[in-house]
Design an enzyme around this catalytic site. Structure first.
Site, mmCIF file in Angstrom:
data_model
loop_
_atom_site.group_PDB
_atom_site.id
_atom_site.type_symbol
_atom_site.label_atom_id
_atom_site.label_comp_id
_atom_site.label_asym_id
_atom_site.label_seq_id
_atom_site.Cartn_x
_atom_site.Cartn_y
_atom_site.Cartn_z
ATOM 1 N N VAL A 46 -5.884 -20.636 51.953
ATOM 2 C CA VAL A 46 -7.307 -20.351 51.819
ATOM 3 C C VAL A 46 -7.772 -20.677 50.399
ATOM 4 O O VAL A 46 -8.867 -21.201 50.197
ATOM 5 C CB VAL A 46 -7.621 -18.875 52.161
ATOM 6 C CG1 VAL A 46 -9.087 -18.542 51.903
ATOM 7 C CG2 VAL A 46 -7.253 -18.576 53.614
ATOM 8 N N CYS A 47 -6.918 -20.405 49.415
ATOM 9 C CA CYS A 47 -7.290 -20.580 47.997
ATOM 10 C C CYS A 47 -7.833 -21.972 47.677
ATOM 11 O O CYS A 47 -8.889 -22.081 47.053
ATOM 12 C CB CYS A 47 -6.118 -20.241 47.090
ATOM 13 S SG CYS A 47 -5.532 -18.540 47.276
ATOM 14 N N PRO A 48 -7.161 -23.061 48.078
ATOM 15 C CA PRO A 48 -7.713 -24.369 47.713
ATOM 16 C C PRO A 48 -9.058 -24.656 48.362
ATOM 17 O O PRO A 48 -9.890 -25.350 47.771
ATOM 18 C CB PRO A 48 -6.643 -25.365 48.168
ATOM 19 C CG PRO A 48 -5.794 -24.637 49.137
ATOM 20 C CD PRO A 48 -5.872 -23.190 48.758
ATOM 21 N N LEU A 51 -11.534 -22.783 46.030
ATOM 22 C CA LEU A 51 -11.627 -23.420 44.717
ATOM 23 C C LEU A 51 -12.335 -24.764 44.812
ATOM 24 O O LEU A 51 -13.123 -25.125 43.931
ATOM 25 C CB LEU A 51 -10.234 -23.574 44.106
ATOM 26 C CG LEU A 51 -9.537 -22.252 43.753
ATOM 27 C CD1 LEU A 51 -8.069 -22.508 43.436
ATOM 28 C CD2 LEU A 51 -10.218 -21.548 42.609
#
Length: 187
Positions: A46-48, A51
């Site tokens: 999920v993080c990328p 970001l």
């Protein structure tokens, strides 16, 4: 969490930004609007997406005088490796802060107990270094940079227009409210 309207705590860290390692501190935040965008770890799922979404809005945030500091407990070296190996992360031009000591993450109260990872959390800081907004979501729930942008605009509007407030779903250019005795019970 009594963190809204509190001042950010002192910190020093190394960040990766536009191909370089740079030293940053709480002094670099004061005098401008800032977003601290915490996420659990580099090279995840999920993080990328989050970001990358913020990277797509970075130019617009910069036009509003906002600096972005993404923060995880990974090192600045890991941030560089991720930036160099991922097309999504490679488009990031904002600060990617390494918080391997957990100082910043703990200062904002978003360290996962016993895990050494940050929660998925966003904080909006005003030019006085005061926290004006925050959002924390569960591991699998990604954030939306469009809503972050809306919150930035609302916070800036309220700061520049004392006595006015922005109602739910407010967008730039829409009507605001001026709280008063005459308005009580009329909404």
């Amino acid at each position: 969490m009594g963190i809204i309207n509190s001042e950010i705590q002192p910190f020093n860290a190394t960040a990766f930004k536009q191909g370089e390692f740079v030293e940053i501190s709480d002094a670099d935040v004061k005098g401008k609007w800032a977003v601290f965008f915490f996420y659990p770890a580099d090279f995840t799922f999920v993080c990328p997406t989050e970001l990358g979404d913020v990277a797509d809005k970075y130019e617009e945030l910069q036009k509003l005088g906002v600096e972005v500091f993404s923060v995880s407990t990974d090192t600045h070296f890991t941030h560089k490796a991720w930036h160099d190996s991922s097309e999504t992360i490679g488009k990031i031009n904002y600060y990617m802060v390494g918080d391997q000591t957990g100082t910043i993450t703990n200062n904002f109260g978003v360290m996962r107990e016993g895990q050494g990872l940050a929660d998925r959390a966003t904080f909006l800081i005003d030019p006085d270094g005061v926290i004006q907004a925050m959002e924390i979501t569960a591991e699998g729930i990604g954030r939306d940079a469009d809503d972050l942008l809306r919150k930035v605009k609302a916070a800036q509007y309220v700061r520049n227009h004392p006595g006015e407030v922005c109602p739910a779903k407010w967008k730039e250019g829409e009507e605001t409210l001026a709280p008063s005795l005459d308005l009580v019970g009329k909404i």
